[in-house]
Design a protein around this motif. Sequence first.
Motif, PDB file in Angstrom:
ATOM      1  N   ILE A  92       6.919 -57.036 -19.306  1.00  5.07           N
ATOM      2  CA  ILE A  92       5.829 -57.680 -20.168  1.00  5.07           C
ATOM      3  C   ILE A  92       4.773 -56.477 -20.198  1.00  5.07           C
ATOM      4  CG2 ILE A  92       3.919 -59.303 -20.339  1.00  5.07           C
ATOM      5  CD1 ILE A  92       5.932 -61.069 -19.058  1.00  5.07           C
ATOM      6  N   HIS A  93       4.157 -55.825 -19.192  1.00  5.13           N
ATOM      7  CA  HIS A  93       3.159 -54.778 -19.519  1.00  5.13           C
ATOM      8  C   HIS A  93       3.354 -53.735 -20.097  1.00  5.13           C
ATOM      9  CE1 HIS A  93      -0.794 -54.522 -17.866  1.00  5.13           C
ATOM     10  NE2 HIS A  93      -0.865 -53.072 -17.827  1.00  5.13           N
ATOM     11  N   GLY A  94       4.576 -53.395 -20.242  1.00 10.27           N
ATOM     12  CA  GLY A  94       5.280 -52.267 -20.718  1.00 10.27           C
ATOM     13  C   GLY A  94       5.118 -52.452 -22.342  1.00 10.27           C
ATOM     14  N   LEU A  95       5.839 -53.522 -22.742  1.00  9.84           N
ATOM     15  CA  LEU A  95       5.489 -54.262 -24.121  1.00  9.84           C
ATOM     16  C   LEU A  95       4.138 -54.257 -24.694  1.00  9.84           C
ATOM     17  CD1 LEU A  95       8.195 -56.917 -23.964  1.00  9.84           C
ATOM     18  CD2 LEU A  95       8.447 -54.842 -24.907  1.00  9.84           C
TER      19      LEU A  95
ATOM     20  N   CYS B 138       2.994 -51.970 -27.951  1.00  9.86           N
ATOM     21  CA  CYS B 138       2.509 -52.768 -28.920  1.00  9.86           C
ATOM     22  C   CYS B 138       1.036 -52.240 -29.150  1.00  9.86           C
ATOM     23  CB  CYS B 138       2.420 -54.323 -28.699  1.00  9.86           C
ATOM     24  SG  CYS B 138       4.042 -55.012 -28.798  1.00  9.86           S
ATOM     25  N   LEU B 139       0.229 -52.241 -28.233  1.00 12.42           N
ATOM     26  CA  LEU B 139      -1.505 -51.886 -28.505  1.00 12.42           C
ATOM     27  C   LEU B 139      -1.190 -50.430 -29.068  1.00 12.42           C
ATOM     28  CD1 LEU B 139      -2.946 -53.191 -25.252  1.00 12.42           C
ATOM     29  CD2 LEU B 139      -3.445 -53.942 -27.768  1.00 12.42           C
TER      30      LEU B 139
ATOM     31  N   PHE C 101      -7.942 -52.584 -27.210  1.00 12.84           N
ATOM     32  CA  PHE C 101      -7.389 -52.231 -25.873  1.00 12.84           C
ATOM     33  C   PHE C 101      -7.588 -52.964 -24.738  1.00 12.84           C
ATOM     34  CE2 PHE C 101      -6.484 -48.363 -28.205  1.00 12.84           C
ATOM     35  CZ  PHE C 101      -5.077 -48.242 -28.238  1.00 12.84           C
ATOM     36  N   VAL C 102      -8.954 -53.025 -24.297  1.00 14.56           N
ATOM     37  CA  VAL C 102      -9.471 -53.787 -23.428  1.00 14.56           C
ATOM     38  C   VAL C 102      -9.037 -55.239 -23.158  1.00 14.56           C
ATOM     39  CG1 VAL C 102     -11.742 -54.675 -21.893  1.00 14.56           C
ATOM     40  CG2 VAL C 102     -11.399 -52.110 -22.877  1.00 14.56           C
ATOM     41  N   LEU C 103      -9.363 -56.018 -24.548  1.00 12.45           N
ATOM     42  CA  LEU C 103      -8.914 -57.315 -24.347  1.00 12.45           C
ATOM     43  C   LEU C 103      -7.367 -57.455 -24.525  1.00 12.45           C
ATOM     44  CD1 LEU C 103     -11.644 -58.514 -27.125  1.00 12.45           C
ATOM     45  CD2 LEU C 103     -11.316 -59.204 -24.815  1.00 12.45           C
ATOM     46  N   GLY C 104      -6.793 -56.628 -24.950  1.00  9.19           N
ATOM     47  CA  GLY C 104      -5.269 -56.682 -25.133  1.00  9.19           C
ATOM     48  C   GLY C 104      -4.836 -56.642 -23.599  1.00  9.19           C
TER      49      GLY C 104
ATOM     50  N   CYS D 137      -2.701 -49.035 -32.865  1.00  6.24           N
ATOM     51  CA  CYS D 137      -3.840 -48.397 -32.962  1.00  6.24           C
ATOM     52  C   CYS D 137      -3.693 -46.796 -33.042  1.00  6.24           C
ATOM     53  CB  CYS D 137      -4.732 -48.806 -31.740  1.00  6.24           C
ATOM     54  SG  CYS D 137      -5.163 -50.568 -31.732  1.00  6.24           S
ATOM     55  N   ILE D 138      -2.445 -46.407 -32.890  1.00 11.75           N
ATOM     56  CA  ILE D 138      -2.213 -45.017 -32.775  1.00 11.75           C
ATOM     57  C   ILE D 138      -2.866 -44.016 -33.894  1.00 11.75           C
ATOM     58  CG2 ILE D 138      -0.003 -45.017 -33.893  1.00 11.75           C
ATOM     59  CD1 ILE D 138      -1.238 -42.612 -31.305  1.00 11.75           C
TER      60      ILE D 138
END
Length: 148
Positions: free
Chosen positions: A18-21, A25-26, A52-55, A30-31
Amino acid sequence: MFMVILLSAGILFFTIIIHGLVVTCLYSLCIGAVRNARNLSGIARLCLTYVFVLGFVFAHFFEIVIWAVAYRALGALESMEEAVYFSAVTFATIGYGDVTLSGGWRIGSAIEGVNGILLFGWTTAFLFKVSGTLWFSEDSEDPKAGQR
């Protein structure tokens, strides 16, 4: 005990996926803006930082809830509120000790603590890299930057 270790390892792997996804995604979302950080205003950079932080805050909360659901479903804790609280304290490695698991499940909470440390570390490393690019991209593009 082996079953608790096996279940806990499964949850650990699931939260890592999940963290990797979330990272992917983030980053994908945003890239473009991150790569053009030199052209962004300070407010735009701050807004990207918030994304990023809220994600990551939402990702960590979701991962905590996954552990809590497992504790509750397996009967290790009495209520969902208690399970979420215990999971958050354990995942963040705060460990107040006011809520504890029975003997058989203690090893699961230790694995959750390891999980939390790893995922918070991953988040920190990613935020450090993105923040460096967002806020200090002028220095990396300056040909005189290496001569200082």
